[in-house]
Design a protein around this motif. Structure first.
Motif, PDB file in Angstrom:
ATOM      1  N   PHE A  62      76.021  77.609  62.838  1.00  0.00           N
ATOM      2  CA  PHE A  62      75.683  76.000  63.536  1.00  0.00           C
ATOM      3  C   PHE A  62      76.896  75.391  63.537  1.00  0.00           C
ATOM      4  N   GLU A  63      76.703  74.749  61.801  1.00  0.00           N
ATOM      5  CA  GLU A  63      77.701  73.750  61.040  1.00  0.00           C
ATOM      6  C   GLU A  63      78.960  73.944  61.437  1.00  0.00           C
ATOM      7  N   ARG A  64      79.078  75.284  61.242  1.00  0.00           N
ATOM      8  CA  ARG A  64      81.071  75.561  61.449  1.00  0.00           C
ATOM      9  C   ARG A  64      81.461  74.836  62.554  1.00  0.00           C
ATOM     10  N   LEU A  65      80.106  75.297  64.033  1.00  0.00           N
ATOM     11  CA  LEU A  65      80.718  75.379  65.318  1.00  0.00           C
ATOM     12  C   LEU A  65      81.880  74.477  65.566  1.00  0.00           C
ATOM     13  N   SER A  66      82.958  74.964  66.785  1.00  0.00           N
ATOM     14  CA  SER A  66      83.240  73.729  67.171  1.00  0.00           C
ATOM     15  C   SER A  66      82.306  73.585  68.498  1.00  0.00           C
ATOM     16  N   ILE A  67      81.089  73.799  69.297  1.00  0.00           N
ATOM     17  CA  ILE A  67      80.978  73.333  69.901  1.00  0.00           C
ATOM     18  C   ILE A  67      78.985  73.005  69.533  1.00  0.00           C
ATOM     19  N   PRO A  68      78.439  72.730  70.393  1.00  0.00           N
ATOM     20  CA  PRO A  68      77.242  72.701  69.839  1.00  0.00           C
ATOM     21  C   PRO A  68      76.906  74.262  69.982  1.00  0.00           C
ATOM     22  N   PRO A  69      75.262  73.958  69.172  1.00  0.00           N
ATOM     23  CA  PRO A  69      75.123  75.591  69.522  1.00  0.00           C
ATOM     24  C   PRO A  69      74.055  74.966  71.168  1.00  0.00           C
ATOM     25  N   ALA A  70      74.540  76.090  72.071  1.00  0.00           N
ATOM     26  CA  ALA A  70      73.428  76.351  73.089  1.00  0.00           C
ATOM     27  C   ALA A  70      72.340  76.478  73.206  1.00  0.00           C
ATOM     28  N   GLY A  71      71.933  76.959  74.423  1.00  0.00           N
ATOM     29  CA  GLY A  71      70.693  77.725  75.070  1.00  0.00           C
ATOM     30  C   GLY A  71      70.586  79.758  74.485  1.00  0.00           C
ATOM     31  N   MET A  72      71.928  79.298  74.979  1.00  0.00           N
ATOM     32  CA  MET A  72      72.251  80.865  74.849  1.00  0.00           C
ATOM     33  C   MET A  72      72.814  81.343  73.880  1.00  0.00           C
ATOM     34  N   ILE A  73      72.429  80.709  72.500  1.00  0.00           N
ATOM     35  CA  ILE A  73      73.041  81.039  71.241  1.00  0.00           C
ATOM     36  C   ILE A  73      71.679  80.698  70.692  1.00  0.00           C
ATOM     37  N   TRP A  74      70.295  79.431  71.370  1.00  0.00           N
ATOM     38  CA  TRP A  74      69.441  80.101  70.788  1.00  0.00           C
ATOM     39  C   TRP A  74      68.101  80.757  71.216  1.00  0.00           C
ATOM     40  N   ARG A  75      68.548  81.329  72.673  1.00  0.00           N
ATOM     41  CA  ARG A  75      67.604  82.354  73.422  1.00  0.00           C
ATOM     42  C   ARG A  75      68.321  84.128  72.479  1.00  0.00           C
ATOM     43  N   SER A  76      70.057  83.947  72.171  1.00  0.00           N
ATOM     44  CA  SER A  76      70.023  84.921  71.364  1.00  0.00           C
ATOM     45  C   SER A  76      69.382  85.632  70.052  1.00  0.00           C
ATOM     46  N   MET A  77      68.916  83.990  69.679  1.00  0.00           N
ATOM     47  CA  MET A  77      68.373  83.807  68.158  1.00  0.00           C
ATOM     48  C   MET A  77      67.198  84.654  68.625  1.00  0.00           C
ATOM     49  N   LEU A  78      66.364  83.826  69.638  1.00  0.00           N
ATOM     50  CA  LEU A  78      64.589  84.916  69.925  1.00  0.00           C
ATOM     51  C   LEU A  78      64.984  86.080  69.437  1.00  0.00           C
ATOM     52  N   SER A  79      65.540  86.254  70.876  1.00  0.00           N
ATOM     53  CA  SER A  79      65.557  87.805  71.450  1.00  0.00           C
ATOM     54  C   SER A  79      66.024  88.836  69.854  1.00  0.00           C
ATOM     55  N   ALA A  80      66.376  88.200  68.390  1.00  0.00           N
ATOM     56  CA  ALA A  80      67.206  89.147  67.447  1.00  0.00           C
ATOM     57  C   ALA A  80      66.056  88.601  66.537  1.00  0.00           C
ATOM     58  N   CYS A  81      65.168  87.442  66.704  1.00  0.00           N
ATOM     59  CA  CYS A  81      64.224  87.542  65.681  1.00  0.00           C
ATOM     60  C   CYS A  81      63.047  88.834  66.433  1.00  0.00           C
ATOM     61  N   ARG A  82      63.147  88.867  68.062  1.00  0.00           N
ATOM     62  CA  ARG A  82      62.362  89.336  68.351  1.00  0.00           C
ATOM     63  C   ARG A  82      61.766  91.295  68.101  1.00  0.00           C
ATOM     64  N   VAL A  83      63.616  91.564  67.350  1.00  0.00           N
ATOM     65  CA  VAL A  83      63.722  92.774  67.253  1.00  0.00           C
ATOM     66  C   VAL A  83      63.202  93.081  65.389  1.00  0.00           C
ATOM     67  N   VAL A  84      63.289  92.129  64.863  1.00  0.00           N
ATOM     68  CA  VAL A  84      63.236  92.703  63.283  1.00  0.00           C
ATOM     69  C   VAL A  84      62.047  91.519  63.016  1.00  0.00           C
ATOM     70  N   GLY A  85      60.999  90.723  64.479  1.00  0.00           N
ATOM     71  CA  GLY A  85      59.459  90.300  64.349  1.00  0.00           C
ATOM     72  C   GLY A  85      59.137  89.411  62.621  1.00  0.00           C
ATOM     73  N   ASN A  86      60.329  88.206  63.009  1.00  0.00           N
ATOM     74  CA  ASN A  86      60.508  86.884  62.176  1.00  0.00           C
ATOM     75  C   ASN A  86      59.801  85.720  63.030  1.00  0.00           C
TER      76      ASN A  86
END
Length: 112
Positions: A62-86
């Motif tokens: 995220f710190e390297r992104l040229s755009i601020p992380p938006a809701g879509m990115i956080w939703r992707s993160m949430l989905s992946a966390c669900r898959v791995v159970g974190n």
């Protein structure tokens, strides 16, 4: 637009199959072909890291992104966390997702 479809397809395959290095190599090579990453590309990269159980690396990304992380990115993160159970990272991502949704709402109310 058509030239971007194969690019996003490769990132999606890397996301679901798991070769993190291949995904990053492909993502970083896009600039060589004049392809500007869009929000969906960043979301794929975050999901790729998270599904590889590298859940703490997206913060550095995220710190390297040229755009601020938006809701879509956080939703992707949430989905992946669900898959791995974190749970820990999913709580953080949920908080960030809600923050961006609220901020978007404030901007919209102020016609910005």
């Amino acid at each position: 637009m058509m030239e971007c479809i194969p690019t996003i397809a490769v990132l999606l395959v890397c996301d679901h199959v798991g070769p993190v290095k291949d995904g990053f190599d492909h993502f970083e090579s896009m600039a060589n072909f004049g392809i500007e990453p869009r929000l969906g590309y960043y979301a794929c990269m975050v999901s790729l890291l998270a599904r590889a159980k590298k859940l703490y690396e997206p913060k550095d990304f995220f710190e390297r992104l040229s755009i601020p992380p938006a809701g879509m990115i956080w939703r992707s993160m949430l989905s992946a966390c669900r898959v791995v159970g974190n749970l820990e990272v999913s709580i953080y991502a949920l908080g960030m997702s809600i923050s961006y949704i609220l901020l978007f709402s404030i901007y919209a109310n102020n016609r910005m």
